[in-house]
Design a protein around this motif. Structure first.
Motif, PDB file in Angstrom:
ATOM      1  N   ARG A  15      -6.204  12.707  -7.647  1.00 48.37           N
ATOM      2  CA  ARG A  15      -7.190  11.665  -7.340  1.00 48.37           C
ATOM      3  C   ARG A  15      -8.405  11.786  -8.256  1.00 48.37           C
ATOM      4  O   ARG A  15      -9.024  10.784  -8.611  1.00 48.37           O
ATOM      5  N   ILE A  18      -7.463  10.256 -11.620  1.00 50.73           N
ATOM      6  CA  ILE A  18      -7.393   8.797 -11.472  1.00 50.73           C
ATOM      7  C   ILE A  18      -8.810   8.217 -11.481  1.00 50.73           C
ATOM      8  O   ILE A  18      -9.111   7.267 -12.204  1.00 50.73           O
ATOM      9  N   PHE A  49      -5.228  -0.577  -4.172  1.00 50.43           N
ATOM     10  CA  PHE A  49      -6.121   0.583  -4.290  1.00 50.43           C
ATOM     11  C   PHE A  49      -6.835   0.571  -5.647  1.00 50.43           C
ATOM     12  O   PHE A  49      -8.031   0.826  -5.743  1.00 50.43           O
ATOM     13  N   ASP A 102      -0.524  -2.368 -10.773  1.00 52.37           N
ATOM     14  CA  ASP A 102      -0.336  -0.916 -10.657  1.00 52.37           C
ATOM     15  C   ASP A 102       0.478  -0.351 -11.822  1.00 52.37           C
ATOM     16  O   ASP A 102       0.045   0.580 -12.479  1.00 52.37           O
ATOM     17  N   TYR A 158      -1.130   6.255  -4.338  1.00 54.90           N
ATOM     18  CA  TYR A 158      -2.230   5.444  -4.844  1.00 54.90           C
ATOM     19  C   TYR A 158      -1.800   3.973  -4.923  1.00 54.90           C
ATOM     20  O   TYR A 158      -1.994   3.291  -5.917  1.00 54.90           O
ATOM     21  N   SER A 170      -3.007   9.943  -1.754  1.00 58.20           N
ATOM     22  CA  SER A 170      -4.196   9.807  -2.603  1.00 58.20           C
ATOM     23  C   SER A 170      -3.930  10.132  -4.066  1.00 58.20           C
ATOM     24  O   SER A 170      -4.657   9.685  -4.951  1.00 58.20           O
ATOM     25  N   ASP A 171      -2.904  10.940  -4.330  1.00 61.41           N
ATOM     26  CA  ASP A 171      -2.554  11.289  -5.708  1.00 61.41           C
ATOM     27  C   ASP A 171      -1.333  10.475  -6.137  1.00 61.41           C
ATOM     28  O   ASP A 171      -0.589   9.972  -5.293  1.00 61.41           O
TER      29      ASP A 171
END
Ligand code: IMP
Ligand code: MG
Length: 181
Positions: A15, A18, A49, A102, A158, A170-171
């Motif tokens: 995260r 990112i 996201f 994405d 994500y 989250s990763d």
């Protein structure tokens, strides 16, 4: 969701990585806008996201819109044809439009959207993708802003899914054949 909930996943980008990259992309997009307004068009659901975080890294008068296209369905393989499931809410004629995606994979989705949007004559039409898999390209298309260029791996997290799951990791993680159980 934390990685702890899926302990066998291998992290490709944390995260922090990112967030750092998105800050750089936002600064670049801000520079290129030169003080003009922006319409950010997210491709649901995967880019949600990324759009939220990228929008806060851009210093501009920005509005959001969303489109949805048919996608990979339940598995990892593309169905080939792209279909629009949800159209833009507002016209984009004369606007500076940034499509936010994405992953740029075969390029079928973004080629389709680019062609569709150009028919409305936006002032500018650019593409930001968090991930790019250039080795998988079928349609000739490049993004103006790329977060990370990745090899031919299937990734989740994500926002990115496998059969609608794992978007809330989250990763960004690598989906291995042994996973999910
Ligand atoms: P394209 O039309 O082949 O360029 O692919 C577009 C969409 O496929 C992306 O926006 C993603 O939603 C999905 N996709 C492609 N590769 C992956 C992946 O590795 N993980 C999850 N979704 C993917
Ligand atoms: Mg997508």
């Amino acid at each position: 969701m934390s990685i702890v909930a899926s302990p066998n996943l291998e992290v490709l980008y944390t995260r922090e990585q990112i967030s750092q990259r998105i800050a750089e992309m936002g600064a670049q997009i801000t520079r290129d806008l030169n003080g003009e307004k922006l319409v950010m068009v997210g491709v649901l659901k995967g880019a949600a996201f990324f759009l939220v975080d990228l929008s806060r890294a851009i210093e501009a008068d920005a509005t959001f819109d969303f489109v949805a296209t048919s996608s990979y369905g339940a598995g990892q393989r593309s169905s080939g044809a792209v279909k629009l499931i949800k159209d833009l809410d507002q016209p984009i004629e004369g606007k500076n439009v940034l499509i936010v995606e994405d992953i740029l994979d075969t390029g079928l989705t973004l080629s389709y959207l680019r062609k569709l949007f150009l028919q409305q004559h936006p002032k500018t039409l650019r593409i930001a993708t968090l991930l790019d898999k250039p080795s998988r390209r079928i349609e000739k298309i490049e993004a103006d802003y790329v977060g990370f260029s990745v090899p031919n791996l299937f990734v989740i997290g994500y926002g990115m899914d496998y059969a609608e799951r794992y978007r809330n990791l989250s990763d960004i993680c690598i989906m291995t054949p042994e996973h999910p159980e």
